[in-house]
Structure formats: structure tokens, C-alpha cells
Design a protein around this motif. Structure first.
Motif, mmCIF file in Angstrom:
data_model
loop_
_atom_site.group_PDB
_atom_site.id
_atom_site.type_symbol
_atom_site.label_atom_id
_atom_site.label_comp_id
_atom_site.label_asym_id
_atom_site.label_seq_id
_atom_site.Cartn_x
_atom_site.Cartn_y
_atom_site.Cartn_z
ATOM 1 N N UNK A 115 80.737 87.932 77.521
ATOM 2 C CA UNK A 115 81.598 88.216 76.364
ATOM 3 C C UNK A 115 80.774 88.800 75.217
ATOM 4 N N UNK A 116 79.637 88.189 74.936
ATOM 5 C CA UNK A 116 78.772 88.690 73.855
ATOM 6 C C UNK A 116 78.248 90.083 74.203
ATOM 7 N N UNK A 117 77.780 90.266 75.445
ATOM 8 C CA UNK A 117 77.239 91.552 75.885
ATOM 9 C C UNK A 117 78.275 92.663 75.729
ATOM 10 N N UNK A 118 79.500 92.404 76.221
ATOM 11 C CA UNK A 118 80.562 93.410 76.134
ATOM 12 C C UNK A 118 80.993 93.666 74.688
ATOM 13 N N UNK A 119 81.009 92.621 73.873
ATOM 14 C CA UNK A 119 81.372 92.779 72.461
ATOM 15 C C UNK A 119 80.343 93.642 71.734
#
Length: 147
Positions: free
Chosen positions: A58-62
Motif C-alpha cells: 500500500x505504501x509502495x503504490x501510494x
């Protein structure tokens, strides 16, 4: 960091006795009356968040969506999670790689305090740092002076 600050404060004030702190041979969760459960619960929650491949994704994609480019530096976080999965047993901070979607945890990991494993770990770190150091000096531009 927050749980460690609370632990150090508790040790300094006498609110926590050193013998109450669980070690690598302890079983989770600690028995009642032992280590303060509020600190353990905080540490467990932070560990779940920081060691979840789902949270990482989630953090990576955000970050990718916001910056419009992949930040490869975040890969270290994922590598850390992948290394932690087989190197923690169910008895002491097992890695919740699929949290919050699943409570699955690797049961019989290699403990970090196993002698041969620590020797391999530190040897690989030394080899890596020496390689980086040698590469730095090999690729370093040497100033040229005309006489």
C-alpha cells in the motif's frame, strides 16, 4: 523506538524490573504479571504494521502514485520483511507478512541468536561492506594535475 523509550523509562524509574523483560526464549504473549502488557501491545501493533507485505504494498503504490516514479529505496523494507519471515519463530515476534488480511505466521524460523546463523549474517555484512568500500575507492576519480 516508542516501546524502547517506555521500557527505558520504566527501568529508570523502577516501574519495570529487568527480569520482567521477555527474551528470545520467551513465549508470546508474555504471561500476566510479567512485562507490562500496554508496552507489549504497542510493540506488537507497530511490529504488525511495519512487517506486513500488505502495508508495504500500500505504501509502495501510494508513493509511486504520488511521485509518478518507483522509489526503489523502499525495496529495502520489503527485503527486510522477506528476511524476517524465516528468521523469527512463532515463539518470539513471528513476522505477520500478510497482516491485516491474514494472521498467518511462519512457525519454525531460525532464531537470530543461533550461533552459526549469526556468523553467516555478520560475515555477509562484512563482505558486503568491504565490497562497497572497495567499489567506492576503485571508481573514485583521481584528480589529474598537469606539471
Amino acid at each position: 523506538t516508542i516501546p524502547w523509550i517506555l521500557i527505558l523509562f520504566g527501568l529508570a524509574t523502577g516501574a519495570i524490573h529487568p527480569s520482567a523483560i521477555p527474551g528470545p526464549d520467551s513465549v508470546e504473549p508474555p504471561p500476566p504479571g510479567g512485562f507490562p502488557s500496554s508496552i507489549f501491545n504497542l510493540a506488537s501493533s507497530l511490529y504488525n504494521i511495519s512487517h506486513s507485505a500488505i502495508v508495504f504494498g500500500i505504501v509502495f503504490l501510494t508513493v509511486w502514485a504520488i511521485r509518478k516514479k518507483i522509489m526503489w529505496e523502499l525495496g529495502g523494507w520489503l527485503i527486510h520483511i522477506l528476511i524476517d519471515i524465516p528468521t523469527h519463530s512463532y515463539a518470539f515476534f513471528p513476522t505477520p507478512a500478510l497482516w491485516p488480511l491474514s494472521e498467518w505466521k511462519f512457525m519454525h524460523g531460525i532464531s537470530w541468536n543461533t550461533g552459526w546463523f549469526m556468523a553467516v549474517n555478520y560475515s555477509l555484512l562484512v563482505v558486503t561492506y568491504l565490497s562497497l568500500y572497495a567499489s567506492h575507492w576503485k571508481n573514485r576519480a583521481i584528480p589529474y594535475k598537469k606539471i
